[in-house]
Scaffold this motif. Structure first.
Motif, PDB file in Angstrom:
ATOM      1  N   HIS A   1      -1.911  -4.305  -7.951  1.00  0.00           N
ATOM      2  CA  HIS A   1      -2.763  -3.590  -8.911  1.00  0.00           C
ATOM      3  C   HIS A   1      -2.172  -2.189  -9.103  1.00  0.00           C
ATOM      4  O   HIS A   1      -2.798  -1.196  -8.757  1.00  0.00           O
ATOM      5  CB  HIS A   1      -4.163  -3.523  -8.294  1.00  0.00           C
ATOM      6  N   SER A   2      -0.958  -2.131  -9.664  1.00  0.00           N
ATOM      7  CA  SER A   2      -0.250  -0.863  -9.790  1.00  0.00           C
ATOM      8  C   SER A   2      -0.609  -0.146 -11.092  1.00  0.00           C
ATOM      9  O   SER A   2      -1.173  -0.741 -12.007  1.00  0.00           O
ATOM     10  CB  SER A   2       1.258  -1.123  -9.789  1.00  0.00           C
TER      11      SER A   2
ATOM     12  N   LEU B   1      -4.097   0.337  -4.132  1.00  0.00           N
ATOM     13  CA  LEU B   1      -5.003   1.410  -3.713  1.00  0.00           C
ATOM     14  C   LEU B   1      -6.455   0.955  -3.744  1.00  0.00           C
ATOM     15  O   LEU B   1      -6.785  -0.083  -4.341  1.00  0.00           O
ATOM     16  CB  LEU B   1      -4.811   2.625  -4.620  1.00  0.00           C
ATOM     17  N   GLY B   2      -7.313   1.739  -3.110  1.00  0.00           N
ATOM     18  CA  GLY B   2      -8.721   1.360  -3.013  1.00  0.00           C
ATOM     19  C   GLY B   2      -8.774   0.089  -2.181  1.00  0.00           C
ATOM     20  O   GLY B   2      -8.135   0.018  -1.129  1.00  0.00           O
ATOM     21  N   THR B   3      -9.495  -0.888  -2.597  1.00  0.00           N
ATOM     22  CA  THR B   3      -9.449  -2.186  -1.907  1.00  0.00           C
ATOM     23  C   THR B   3      -8.869  -3.242  -2.836  1.00  0.00           C
ATOM     24  O   THR B   3      -9.155  -4.429  -2.705  1.00  0.00           O
ATOM     25  CB  THR B   3     -10.850  -2.632  -1.443  1.00  0.00           C
ATOM     26  N   SER B   4      -8.029  -2.795  -3.758  1.00  0.00           N
ATOM     27  CA  SER B   4      -7.463  -3.727  -4.738  1.00  0.00           C
ATOM     28  C   SER B   4      -6.378  -4.598  -4.117  1.00  0.00           C
ATOM     29  O   SER B   4      -5.901  -4.348  -3.015  1.00  0.00           O
ATOM     30  CB  SER B   4      -6.892  -2.950  -5.932  1.00  0.00           C
TER      31      SER B   4
ATOM     32  N   GLU C   1     -11.227 -13.272  -5.531  1.00  0.00           N
ATOM     33  CA  GLU C   1     -10.342 -13.957  -6.482  1.00  0.00           C
ATOM     34  C   GLU C   1      -9.692 -15.203  -5.888  1.00  0.00           C
ATOM     35  O   GLU C   1      -8.690 -15.704  -6.390  1.00  0.00           O
ATOM     36  CB  GLU C   1      -9.292 -12.966  -6.997  1.00  0.00           C
TER      37      GLU C   1
ATOM     38  N   HIS D   1      -6.130  -4.924 -14.981  1.00  0.00           N
ATOM     39  CA  HIS D   1      -6.450  -5.436 -13.636  1.00  0.00           C
ATOM     40  C   HIS D   1      -5.198  -5.661 -12.800  1.00  0.00           C
ATOM     41  O   HIS D   1      -5.257  -5.619 -11.588  1.00  0.00           O
ATOM     42  CB  HIS D   1      -7.266  -6.724 -13.771  1.00  0.00           C
TER      43      HIS D   1
ATOM     44  N   TYR E   1       0.840  -1.198   0.000  1.00  0.00           N
ATOM     45  CA  TYR E   1       0.000   0.000   0.000  1.00  0.00           C
ATOM     46  C   TYR E   1       0.880   1.256   0.000  1.00  0.00           C
ATOM     47  O   TYR E   1       0.613   2.216  -0.716  1.00  0.00           O
ATOM     48  CB  TYR E   1      -0.922  -0.003   1.217  1.00  0.00           C
ATOM     49  N   ALA E   2       1.952   1.215   0.800  1.00  0.00           N
ATOM     50  CA  ALA E   2       2.861   2.364   0.861  1.00  0.00           C
ATOM     51  C   ALA E   2       3.460   2.653  -0.518  1.00  0.00           C
ATOM     52  O   ALA E   2       3.680   3.809  -0.868  1.00  0.00           O
ATOM     53  CB  ALA E   2       3.973   2.113   1.876  1.00  0.00           C
TER      54      ALA E   2
ATOM     55  N   GLY F   1       1.917   2.251  -3.260  1.00  0.00           N
ATOM     56  CA  GLY F   1       0.861   2.625  -4.208  1.00  0.00           C
ATOM     57  C   GLY F   1       0.453   1.464  -5.097  1.00  0.00           C
ATOM     58  O   GLY F   1      -0.182   1.658  -6.128  1.00  0.00           O
ATOM     59  N   TRP F   2       0.750   0.235  -4.701  1.00  0.00           N
ATOM     60  CA  TRP F   2       0.459  -0.925  -5.542  1.00  0.00           C
ATOM     61  C   TRP F   2      -0.893  -1.569  -5.242  1.00  0.00           C
ATOM     62  O   TRP F   2      -1.315  -2.471  -5.999  1.00  0.00           O
ATOM     63  CB  TRP F   2       1.551  -2.000  -5.380  1.00  0.00           C
TER      64      TRP F   2
END
Lengths: 210, 210, 210, 210
Positions: free
Chosen positions: C98-99, C24-27, C78, C174, C18-19, C21-22
């Motif tokens: 999910h980058s 984001l959201g709930t991906s 998934e 995706h 998350y840090a 940025g890979w």
């Protein structure tokens, strides 16, 4: 602002700007006015990495750029520029950052007298002191870099006189200088301008020049 | 949500968005609904850097945007937009970020009535409330910026009415507004949309417009 | 690996990714095998922001993707893909990020059976399990996205069979799926591939496709 | 510098460089000279993620690259390059990073004997040891990558001899090698060069090559 407070806040600014990648290597330098008459600046010592700045890395200088008291360190090589700006603009703080985007934009125009980067239409401009609307047109003068500091300080002074409304200038392939009435204002100006340089730098068609 | 909890969570959101570079300078503003009838919002005070937001920087406003109780600070200049969105969408929270990519994409299309950025085919769209599939087509309306807040609030209201399915809109050269039933939903929407703006912004051939 | 340890490490990976940025959201979604016979996975619950993952957000599933024991959360949507990969590759861990760059590169080639992204000549490839040299040619298959998980899991299985040497695949618009014998191997693969996607994405002339 | 201090500082450098994204996967390796006669290096162990480096991940090697004392880990696969540089340049520390921009720029020129990346006119160059002015012209030699370390070490030695003023070199699609009299100097050189690679890489018209 007392010298002690200025030293703590300048050190903290160094760490914040370093985290953003705006003062890599030993680039960047920061000052705050701690006395107006006589003029005394708290300023970063020369050649130190800014990400690990501590209050004891901040020196006090008079208006000739000479260090007050006992000092084992030298003040920033660009102290004369800070003094020129502090006097001409009655600024309370002067900040110089050295980011990738400011370096790129400062270079994107052929050398020439009175070159400027024009920025208009961005809401972010409203954060610059005295700017009421996004329809403001900010001209950021671009000066050629120079290792001769007294000579560069004269050029800076002339530029500030010729552009009384400018909130900042760029040194070609060297970065951004900006200032503010308070250290908080100056830091806000850095963030705003670095944001605008990145936005303009990334935009197709490039920046618009005067 | 109680006002105290909202204040703590809005302050934390400010610090997270600042770390991502989405609210530099004093840009951005955030609100959460703490009462529906009568409508009361917890909202960020005006002109504060969002990276150092504390709960006491959050004010409470009524549906005219007036501060409740004693306040030494003014509420966000964009409070009327938050109120308009909270009412029209029955949103529980409204978040405005001001990133480089949203600023760029909001600008990439000539001014015109009913301009929109179209986003389709991305799995990331599934995180927007009510969107079941990547084949969803999200239209993000783009509005011209305006310093006249009551006038802009009317335009925002008309836009939300004309686009009942929109999860967000862009203000030209000003950034993103999005919302959600809860603060967590709104924050998720910000992350999703900022991700999509960056992805689209970086893609050759540029964004697709309606 | 015990379930408790897997839960703690998967949560920590969520915060690290998350840090960057890979996710984001709930991906994003992450799993580790905690038992091989019968097959049991520790896997992230569905629809949670990965930056604030805690060990209690990790669930245990059997090889049909059903949650073991009492659970108030649902496993990742998934999960069937994780199971397919864990079985086909005898992987100890499966990670999906999910980058921006993986999303862009997955999209840069017209839809078509057996599309792949070819990566060769980079020293960074040596970090992929079993790769001894930068002269290695890695083919990263690109699959069309699909909301029908059983159908997508079959396609994933066929792809892994057709490409026994592949260390990863991309889902169009995706993101990335990769895996490893251990969680550390899988995390290293994520870092290597995300690095390569960014390097290739930024290079003039674009990526090379098979 | 004592071995214990070198181990702590090298581990800290690993964590800092990892945070910047300059040593993803298990890429990168760092050394410091702890004895000149006989030559002894403190160097990172092989195949470890640099973001979680601890002092006990640092080994001591002699000038043949053999580990001193009992060691359960192997030294960096590139130890011979560190030794070559430490000897040829009397360097006190050698650092190898593996960033996106250095990887891209190392690749942007056809393979050929004596290829170099030329960098001139940037104030940031002044941070390189012995460089007094932005008008300095730094040539960064680019070497083809090679898995045969003794052979690559010979090429490195020849390159350093042919370019006595170079502060760094690039390995094609592999990254940057730089050094300094002290570890602080070497770290400063990394920051300066990574900054310059990004600036040049982003500039329209690409880098200038010799």
């Amino acid at each position: 602002m007392s010298f002690g407070k200025a030293a703590r806040e300048l050190a903290a600014i160094g760490r914040r700007f370093y985290a953003r990648g705006w003062v890599l290597g030993t680039s960047g330098n920061f000052s705050a006015v701690v006395s107006r008459k006589p003029l005394r600046l708290a300023i970063t010592a020369s050649s130190l990495p800014k990400g690990t700045l501590r209050p004891l890395d901040i020196l006090q200088c008079d208006e000739s750029g000479r260090v007050m008291g006992r000092a084992s360190k030298r003040p920033s090589a660009e102290t004369l520029l800070h003094i020129e700006i502090a006097k001409r603009r009655s600024a309370g703080a002067v900040l110089h950052t050295h980011s990738v985007w400011s370096t790129m934009l400062s270079d994107a125009w052929a050398a020439g007298a009175d070159a400027s980067l024009a920025i208009q239409g961005y809401e972010m401009l409203k954060g610059l002191a005295g700017v009421p609307s996004h329809e403001h047109r900010e001209l950021v003068p671009i000066l050629d870099n120079d290792q001769n500091m007294p000579r560069l300080a004269v050029l800076v002074g002339e530029t500030l006189e010729r552009h009384p409304e400018a909130h900042a200038f760029l040194l070609r392939r060297h970065g951004l200088y900006t200032w503010g009435e308070t250290l908080a204002d100056a830091e806000r100006h850095v963030e705003i301008l670095e944001f605008l340089f990145e936005t303009i730098g990334r935009t197709q068609g490039g920046p618009s020049w005067r």
